[in-house]
Design a protein around this motif. Structure first.
Motif, PDB file in Angstrom:
ATOM      1  N   MET A 131      -7.104  -3.311  -4.661  1.00 60.11           N
ATOM      2  CA  MET A 131      -7.478  -2.119  -5.993  1.00 60.11           C
ATOM      3  C   MET A 131      -7.588  -0.791  -6.125  1.00 60.11           C
ATOM      4  N   GLN A 132      -6.343  -0.792  -5.006  1.00 64.72           N
ATOM      5  CA  GLN A 132      -5.519   0.657  -4.320  1.00 64.72           C
ATOM      6  C   GLN A 132      -4.208   0.631  -5.628  1.00 64.72           C
ATOM      7  N   ASN A 133      -4.047  -0.349  -6.138  1.00 62.28           N
ATOM      8  CA  ASN A 133      -2.828  -0.796  -7.380  1.00 62.28           C
ATOM      9  C   ASN A 133      -3.366  -0.616  -8.727  1.00 62.28           C
TER      10      ASN A 133
ATOM     11  N   SER B  54      -0.544   1.435  -1.379  1.00 58.53           N
ATOM     12  CA  SER B  54      -0.242   1.357  -2.418  1.00 58.53           C
ATOM     13  C   SER B  54       0.883   1.120  -3.277  1.00 58.53           C
ATOM     14  N   ASP B  55       1.202   0.602  -3.998  1.00 61.43           N
ATOM     15  CA  ASP B  55       2.585   0.533  -4.766  1.00 61.43           C
ATOM     16  C   ASP B  55       2.993   1.053  -6.188  1.00 61.43           C
ATOM     17  N   LEU B  56       1.851   2.148  -6.443  1.00 62.46           N
ATOM     18  CA  LEU B  56       1.568   2.968  -7.419  1.00 62.46           C
ATOM     19  C   LEU B  56       2.324   4.110  -6.649  1.00 62.46           C
ATOM     20  N   PRO B  57       3.022   5.261  -8.450  1.00 64.25           N
ATOM     21  CA  PRO B  57       3.843   6.807  -7.433  1.00 64.25           C
ATOM     22  C   PRO B  57       2.697   7.239  -6.494  1.00 64.25           C
ATOM     23  N   ARG B  58       3.115   7.830  -5.966  1.00 60.85           N
ATOM     24  CA  ARG B  58       2.028   8.693  -5.224  1.00 60.85           C
ATOM     25  C   ARG B  58       1.118   9.903  -6.444  1.00 60.85           C
TER      26      ARG B  58
END
Length: 250
Positions: free
Chosen positions: A172-174, A202-206
């Motif tokens: 859920m960090q993504n 996380s693989d999302l943008p910062r």
């Protein structure tokens, strides 16, 4: 009394507030509950291996929404799956729902072959492996076909009311803050949501991951407990702990 570890000594003010909230909620919980023995599959009762897992276990048993946050290899996913399997095995709930954001490095569900179930299968494989360990292959296949265990993409949770079920949300960090708000607002009667993740992966943008934001906002909401895992809590293997420490900076 043993001295606190270096990792726990370096807890931020936010993490200390979360832990204080946990202590208040879990203070009356008795850890020495009789272990539940599964009817099929695993014959050895599942037991916590360290203090972090004991805190996590207490949270799972007592809270409605549980955040398990920390590095890979600490047993967050496996332990949650085992406790969910026990609840289904006892008949406490009718269903287990598995979900996670369809976010990976450089690919999405659309790039995988097959129908939706086939596309989503790699995303829930770690949880499925834990269930197979508990139930055995044959009974797990029956539970999946019967809908007692249901993999469901995060986007397909919208509009649902989850009741008489446990929902296990992994990686859920993504998830963004909006996705987490949507997910958590789906909780109904006799439901438990367990959300796991590692903010450092996380693989999302910062700045787009909502995991830390949401769990901080919910720190003092009754029925919500957040458990922090550290590198020292890794139980997967010694080499896994050494790799994480080297890559994250011991």
């Amino acid at each position: 009394m043993p001295k606190p570890s270096k990792a726990r000594a370096r807890e931020s003010k936010r993490e200390k507030r979360l832990r204080a909230a946990n202590d208040k909620i879990l203070g009356a919980f008795e850890l020495q509950n009789p272990p539940f023995r599964p009817t099929t599959g695993m014959k050895t009762p599942v037991a916590p291996l360290n203090d972090a897992q004991r805190e996590y276990d207490a949270a799972i048993r007592t809270a409605d929404v549980i955040f398990g946050v920390g590095p890979a290899g600490t047993g967050k996913t496996w332990f949650a799956a085992m406790r969910a399997a026990e609840a289904l095995d006892r008949g406490d709930i009718r269903k287990i729902i598995l979900t996670r954001p369809a976010v990976e490095a450089g690919e999405s569900l659309g790039f995988l072959p097959g129908e939706l179930d086939e596309k989503y299968e790699p995303y829930i494989r770690p949880v499925r492996d834990a269930f197979e360990e508990y139930f055995g292959t044959g009974r797990l296949e029956y539970l999946l076909k019967n809908g007692n265990i249901e993999p469901r993409p995060l986007a397909y949770i919208r509009g649902s009311t989850i009741k008489n079920a446990w929902l296990l949300a992994d990686e859920m960090q993504n998830a963004t803050e909006g996705q987490l708000k949507m997910l958590l607002s789906r909780i109904g009667e006799n439901a438990k949501f367990i959300l796991n993740g590692d903010p450092r992966q996380s693989d999302l943008p910062r700045g787009k991951s909502g995991l830390e934001i949401v769990r901080s906002k919910l720190a003092h909401v009754p029925g919500v407990v957040s458990v922090q895992f550290f590198r020292e809590d890794i139980v997967r293997s010694g080499i896994c702990q050494a790799i994480v420490e080297a890559l994250e900076g011991a």
